[in-house]
Design an enzyme around this catalytic site. Sequence first.
Site, PDB file in Angstrom:
ATOM      1  N   ASP A 161       0.852  -1.195   0.000  1.00 42.32           N
ATOM      2  CA  ASP A 161       0.000   0.000   0.000  1.00 42.32           C
ATOM      3  C   ASP A 161       0.893   1.252   0.000  1.00 42.32           C
ATOM      4  OD1 ASP A 161      -2.462   1.325   0.226  1.00 42.32           O
ATOM      5  OD2 ASP A 161      -2.400   1.321   2.426  1.00 42.32           O
ATOM      6  N   GLU A 195      -1.526   5.920  -8.734  1.00 40.82           N
ATOM      7  CA  GLU A 195      -2.448   6.910  -8.141  1.00 40.82           C
ATOM      8  C   GLU A 195      -2.276   8.255  -8.828  1.00 40.82           C
ATOM      9  OE1 GLU A 195      -3.008   7.090  -3.904  1.00 40.82           O
ATOM     10  OE2 GLU A 195      -3.339   9.260  -3.932  1.00 40.82           O
ATOM     11  N   HIS A 218      -9.261   5.106  -2.087  1.00 37.78           N
ATOM     12  CA  HIS A 218      -8.532   5.149  -0.808  1.00 37.78           C
ATOM     13  C   HIS A 218      -9.341   5.979   0.181  1.00 37.78           C
ATOM     14  CE1 HIS A 218      -4.392   3.564  -1.649  1.00 37.78           C
ATOM     15  NE2 HIS A 218      -4.945   3.518  -2.850  1.00 37.78           N
ATOM     16  N   GLY A 219      -8.938   5.933   1.435  1.00 36.37           N
ATOM     17  CA  GLY A 219      -9.560   6.805   2.436  1.00 36.37           C
ATOM     18  C   GLY A 219     -11.051   6.593   2.559  1.00 36.37           C
ATOM     19  N   THR A 279      -8.594   2.905   8.898  1.00 32.42           N
ATOM     20  CA  THR A 279      -9.041   3.654  10.084  1.00 32.42           C
ATOM     21  C   THR A 279     -10.178   2.959  10.837  1.00 32.42           C
ATOM     22  OG1 THR A 279      -8.333   5.732   9.092  1.00 32.42           O
ATOM     23  CG2 THR A 279     -10.016   5.884  10.810  1.00 32.42           C
TER      24      THR A 279
HETATM   25  P1  13P Z   1      -8.862   5.062   5.720  1.00 39.56           P
HETATM   26  O1  13P Z   1      -7.920   5.914   6.510  1.00 39.56           O
HETATM   27  O2  13P Z   1     -10.092   5.821   5.346  1.00 39.56           O
HETATM   28  O3  13P Z   1      -9.180   3.782   6.388  1.00 39.56           O
HETATM   29  O4  13P Z   1      -8.117   4.709   4.341  1.00 39.56           O
HETATM   30  C1  13P Z   1      -7.158   3.687   4.282  1.00 39.56           C
HETATM   31  C2  13P Z   1      -6.364   3.701   3.024  1.00 39.56           C
HETATM   32  O5  13P Z   1      -6.653   4.366   2.065  1.00 39.56           O
HETATM   33  C3  13P Z   1      -5.183   2.818   2.988  1.00 39.56           C
HETATM   34  O6  13P Z   1      -4.473   2.943   1.791  1.00 39.56           O
HETATM   35  O1  G3H Z   2      -3.082   4.908   3.816  1.00 41.34           O
HETATM   36  C1  G3H Z   2      -2.359   4.558   4.726  1.00 41.34           C
HETATM   37  C2  G3H Z   2      -2.751   3.419   5.598  1.00 41.34           C
HETATM   38  O2  G3H Z   2      -3.778   3.781   6.461  1.00 41.34           O
HETATM   39  C3  G3H Z   2      -1.536   2.882   6.292  1.00 41.34           C
HETATM   40  O3  G3H Z   2      -1.115   3.758   7.275  1.00 41.34           O
HETATM   41  O4  G3H Z   2       1.274   4.261   6.787  1.00 41.34           O
HETATM   42  O5  G3H Z   2       0.341   4.455   9.114  1.00 41.34           O
HETATM   43  O6  G3H Z   2       0.695   2.207   8.074  1.00 41.34           O
HETATM   44  P1  G3H Z   2       0.391   3.670   7.840  1.00 41.34           P
HETATM   45 ZN    ZN Z   3      -4.536   4.921   1.013  1.00 36.89          ZN
END
Ligand code: 13P
Ligand code: G3H
Ligand code: ZN
Length: 309
Positions: A81, A133, A209-210, A255
Site C-alpha cells: 500500500d 495513483e 482510498h480513504g 481507520t
Molecule cells: P482510511 O484511513 O479511510 O481507512 O483509508 C485507508 C487507506 O486508504 C489505505 O491505503
Molecule cells: O493509507 C495509509 C494506511 O492507512 C496505512 O497507514 O502508513 O500508518 O501504516 P500507515
Molecule cells: Zn490509502
Amino acid sequence: MLVTNKVLLDRAKAGSYAVGAFNINNLEFVQAITSAAVELDSPAILAVSQGAVKYAGFENLVSMVRTVSDNLNIEISLHLDHGQDMEIIKRCIDGGFTSVMIDGSNLSFEENMAVTREVVEKARPAGVSVEGELGRLAGIEDNVSVSEQDAIFTDPGEAAEFVEKTGVDSLAVAVGTSHGAYKFKGEAKLAMDRLSEIAAVVPVPLVLHGASGVNQEHVAIANEFGAKIGAAKGVPDEAISEAVRRGAAKVNIDTDMRIAFTAYVRKSFAGKPENIDPRKYLGAARDAVFEVVKAKMKLFGSVGKAFGG
Ligand code: 13P
Ligand code: G3H
Ligand code: ZN
C-alpha cells in the site's frame, strides 16, 4: 490461495462489486480479515504499508500471510500500500507480494508517469500487478472554491492517458476521500460525477482510498474508555455503495479497523486492572475487527465472490 489484485479486481469490475483492501500490521489483523473472508466466502486484499514493513518486518509479514493463505480455502492478495521507496517496491516484487502500489501522487504528472512505468516494467515479468495513483486525496471543503477543489481531483483525461502510457492494472483516484478519521469538516460528500467521468474513459478497475466510514458507536466506546477522538467523520455507507456502483472496484479500509481495535482494547481493561493476559484484550479487539471486516464485505458486495463466485 494467493492471487494478484488484477485477478480479483478485473472480476470485481465485471461483476459491479468491490474487493476490500484491509491494512495489516500484526497477526490479529491477519486472522480477523482472513476469518471474515472464510466465513463470507469473500476475496480480500491484505494491504501492507511501508510503515507496516518497518513495524512487523518484511519476512514476518510475507510468511504469516503465505501460511494463512496456504491453510485456508480463501482467495487473497498480498499488496504493498502506498509504495514510494523503490527499494521496498523491488523487495515486494521479488519477495512474494502479488501486487504493489506505486504512489507518485505527490509528483508532477510526467514524473508520476515515469516512476509508475518503471514499476510496471519491473512487476510485469514477475506476474505482480501494479496500482498507480493520480490526484490528491483531500476532502471536499466548504471554504475552498469549486475550481480549486476541482483541481485536486483526478482529471478524467489525464487518468486515461496515465493508464494507457504506464500500463497499470488499476488506478487510485481522488474524488473527495482522504485518509484518517477526520475526513470532512462539513457535509460528507464525494464527487460522484467525477468518479463516473473517470470510469467512462479508464479501462482498468478504479480504487478508492480513504474510504473508512468512522463508526460513531466505536468512536463513542473508545471515548467512553479514555480515548480522545474529536469530531471524527468518515464516508457514509450510502456513498460507498454509490461509488461502487459508479466504478470503484477496490475500497481501502484502515481507520475503521484501528478505531474498533482501540475501542475494544480500552474496554477490555475497564474494571479489570488485574488483566495482564494480552490474549484477553487483543482477542476482544480482534473480534471487533472481524465484525468490521464482515460488514465491509457485505457493503462492497464481495460476499460469495471468492474464486469467482
Ligand atoms: P482510511 O484511513 O479511510 O481507512 O483509508 C485507508 C487507506 O486508504 C489505505 O491505503
Ligand atoms: O493509507 C495509509 C494506511 O492507512 C496505512 O497507514 O502508513 O500508518 O501504516 P500507515
Ligand atoms: Zn490509502
